[in-house]
Write a protein that holds these residues in place. Structure first.
Motif, PDB file in Angstrom:
ATOM      1  N   LEU A  36       0.825  -1.214   0.000  1.00 53.55           N
ATOM      2  CA  LEU A  36       0.000   0.000   0.000  1.00 53.55           C
ATOM      3  C   LEU A  36       0.861   1.266   0.000  1.00 53.55           C
ATOM      4  O   LEU A  36       0.428   2.311  -0.488  1.00 53.55           O
ATOM      5  CB  LEU A  36      -0.935   0.007   1.210  1.00 53.55           C
ATOM      6  CG  LEU A  36      -1.973  -1.129   1.248  1.00 53.55           C
ATOM      7  CD1 LEU A  36      -2.855  -1.009   2.477  1.00 53.55           C
ATOM      8  CD2 LEU A  36      -2.831  -1.131  -0.019  1.00 53.55           C
TER       9      LEU A  36
ATOM     10  N   CYS B  12       3.387   1.551  -1.793  1.00 58.36           N
ATOM     11  CA  CYS B  12       3.777   1.719  -3.208  1.00 58.36           C
ATOM     12  C   CYS B  12       2.788   2.604  -3.956  1.00 58.36           C
ATOM     13  O   CYS B  12       3.087   3.092  -5.046  1.00 58.36           O
ATOM     14  CB  CYS B  12       3.866   0.355  -3.899  1.00 58.36           C
ATOM     15  SG  CYS B  12       5.115  -0.739  -3.186  1.00 58.36           S
ATOM     16  N   GLU B  13       1.588   2.794  -3.379  1.00 60.22           N
ATOM     17  CA  GLU B  13       0.569   3.628  -4.031  1.00 60.22           C
ATOM     18  C   GLU B  13       0.729   5.105  -3.689  1.00 60.22           C
ATOM     19  O   GLU B  13       0.045   5.950  -4.258  1.00 60.22           O
ATOM     20  CB  GLU B  13      -0.828   3.144  -3.606  1.00 60.22           C
ATOM     21  CG  GLU B  13      -1.132   1.712  -4.031  1.00 60.22           C
ATOM     22  CD  GLU B  13      -2.465   1.208  -3.480  1.00 60.22           C
ATOM     23  OE1 GLU B  13      -3.211   2.041  -2.904  1.00 60.22           O
ATOM     24  OE2 GLU B  13      -2.741   0.009  -3.608  1.00 60.22           O
TER      25      GLU B  13
ATOM     26  N   GLN C 197       6.123   7.427  -4.559  1.00 63.78           N
ATOM     27  CA  GLN C 197       6.765   6.483  -3.623  1.00 63.78           C
ATOM     28  C   GLN C 197       7.892   7.179  -2.849  1.00 63.78           C
ATOM     29  O   GLN C 197       8.957   6.624  -2.606  1.00 63.78           O
ATOM     30  CB  GLN C 197       7.300   5.259  -4.369  1.00 63.78           C
ATOM     31  CG  GLN C 197       6.196   4.451  -5.066  1.00 63.78           C
ATOM     32  CD  GLN C 197       6.691   3.184  -5.738  1.00 63.78           C
ATOM     33  OE1 GLN C 197       7.897   2.905  -5.775  1.00 63.78           O
ATOM     34  NE2 GLN C 197       5.779   2.388  -6.269  1.00 63.78           N
TER      35      GLN C 197
ATOM     36  N   LEU D 105       5.724  -3.630  -8.118  1.00 63.80           N
ATOM     37  CA  LEU D 105       5.023  -2.386  -7.804  1.00 63.80           C
ATOM     38  C   LEU D 105       5.984  -1.221  -7.562  1.00 63.80           C
ATOM     39  O   LEU D 105       5.567  -0.066  -7.546  1.00 63.80           O
ATOM     40  CB  LEU D 105       4.149  -2.577  -6.554  1.00 63.80           C
ATOM     41  CG  LEU D 105       3.121  -3.719  -6.597  1.00 63.80           C
ATOM     42  CD1 LEU D 105       2.382  -3.808  -5.266  1.00 63.80           C
ATOM     43  CD2 LEU D 105       2.134  -3.520  -7.740  1.00 63.80           C
TER      44      LEU D 105
END
Length: 451
Positions: free
Chosen positions: A160, A162-163, A167, A198
């Protein structure tokens, strides 16, 4: 005589209440004793220890399905290391969670709080996230400018993070770890097996690429291997046992309000051991294990059973476990099957037959269609259905994830010949047929017929 009898009753009642309290704590606090993934746990411990003891910066991802013990493993490592004075006095542990810290601003604010640097930051204004983080880490430096307090960052639900925009948090943490500016160890925890994909390129280039995979039932122990269910039976005995003479002092130190008489504990443990050879009990545990291998669910089940103990109910009977299991043994897939049409149930049975005949090999629509049509043609009471309708029913079953695609799923492959893995067991299909009210007799007989 009456006074002695009353004292004995009071003693027994007190022991039962202490037993209930002790067992519930033991069952619901799994980090107190971590049993599995021995090698993986040692790996994580060594990484964290090297950061604290020699100032080495590290980053690692702990990856595995939910319930495989990732967070418990990390907690057990930190719990063991926190018992060491050198670790407790020097290291700072920062816990961030992807579900809570939904953006970098929230993460940085909580990071500041956990590092106890709110007063230092106060109303300072920073141009970038990197400047802010760098300032926080610089504040941890002791008198010797080359010596800084090591920080252990635990990032749960790592995927999460990574969202987050660009980043930024991950980039800066990995950048600090890679450049060894200050000793930090970043431990990411994720259930996404593809979590590396990701990461943005610039973030990935600063990550150590160190991944540790955990899977349920993998003990990673050098001891004599045991079957997965034998291991579950051993866990049952272990979690419900009271401390023996050797461990009673340790327990008193850990739970100073749970001092249990060793003689009572010995009798209790003998009884729990006898439960592991009780046929009804073993079959119940097997059935629950086949439905859900998660240790977390198993511990919750035991906690419910232990909660029945009281002054009036001083023994864990087999029936207590049977009643507790009713809460946890609901098979979600069976509930899904209850809502299917008769045609869809027929296709499920055809899938069961196909899987049994070909020993678990993948299946496709054409094979299931042919098997269903063979059955329909032999039974005049079964209404004939056109192929497009059967395909629609097949698609619905696939959407329920009872079928999982195997191999290439691109459009070049005709969907009638796409291979799938059937995820239900024969027992689950037979159980669903029994629970299905109004299913034609011929269909029920077809489901139970041997191949």
């Amino acid at each position: 005589m009456s006074k002695k009898k009353n004292m004995a009753i009071d003693f027994q009642d007190n022991m039962i209440l202490l037993t209930r309290k002790y067992l519930k704590r033991k069952i619901m606090c799994p980090e107190t004793k971590f049993r599995h993934h021995v090698n993986e746990r040692l790996h994580v411990m060594n990484l964290v220890k090297r950061t604290v003891e020699i100032g080495e910066s590290n980053s690692v991802l702990l990856v595995g399905p939910r319930g495989s013990g990732k967070t418990t493993l990390v907690n057990s490592v930190l719990k063991e290391l926190s018992a060491l004075k050198s670790f407790k006095d020097n290291a700072i542990i920062v816990n961030l969670h992807g579900l809570v810290h939904t953006d970098d601003r929230l993460a940085l604010k909580d990071l500041t709080r956990q590092m106890q640097l709110e007063n230092v930051v106060e109303d300072k204004v920073f141009g970038t996230f990197a400047e802010n983080l760098s300032f926080l880490l610089d504040c941890l430096k002791s008198g010797d400018k080359h010596r800084s307090k090591p920080v252990i960052f635990i990032l749960d639900e790592f995927d999460l993070f990574c969202e987050h925009h660009n980043q930024t948090l991950l980039y800066n943490l990995f950048d600090v770890a890679q450049s060894a500016q200050v000793p930090i160890c970043v431990v990411g925890i994720s259930c996404r097996l593809d979590v590396m994909e990701l990461l943005e390129k610039r973030v990935k280039s600063r990550f150590s690429h160190r991944q540790i995979f955990l899977f349920p039932g993998d003990t990673s122990s050098s001891e004599q291997p045991m079957s997965a269910f034998d291991d579950r039976l051993e866990l049952f005995r272990d979690l419900l046992s009271l401390p023996d003479d050797e461990n009673v002092n340790k327990v008193e130190q850990q739970y100073d309000d749970c001092t249990i008489d060793p003689q009572f504990g010995s009798m209790w443990n003998d009884y729990i051991k006898s439960l592991t050879t009780n046929v009804t009990m073993v079959n119940l545990l097997k059935r629950m294990y086949h439905i859900d291998v998660s240790e977390r669910s198993f511990r919750n089940f035991l906690a419910v059973a232990v909660s029945t103990l009281s002054e009036k109910h001083q023994k864990l009977e087999v029936n207590d476990f049977v009643e507790a299991s009713k809460i946890f043994s609901q098979d979600d897939k069976l509930l899904i099957l209850e809502g299917l049409s008769i045609l869809e149930m027929c296709l499920i049975i055809a899938m069961k037959q196909e899987t049994e005949i070909y020993d678990g090999e993948p299946l496709n629509f054409e094979a299931i269609y042919n098997r269903y049509m063979k059955f329909a043609n032999q039974n005049s009471s079964v209404q004939s259905v056109q192929k497009p309708v059967i395909m629609k029913a097949f698609e619905h079953i696939k959407n329920l994830e009872i079928l999982l695609p195997i191999g290439n799923t691109n459009t070049k492959f005709e969907k009638e010949y796409q291979y799938y893995k059937f995820t239900l067991t024969s027992q689950q299909v037979i159980e669903a047929v029994k629970n299905y009210s109004g299913l034609p007799t011929e269909v029920s007989q077809w489901a139970s017929s041997s191949i």
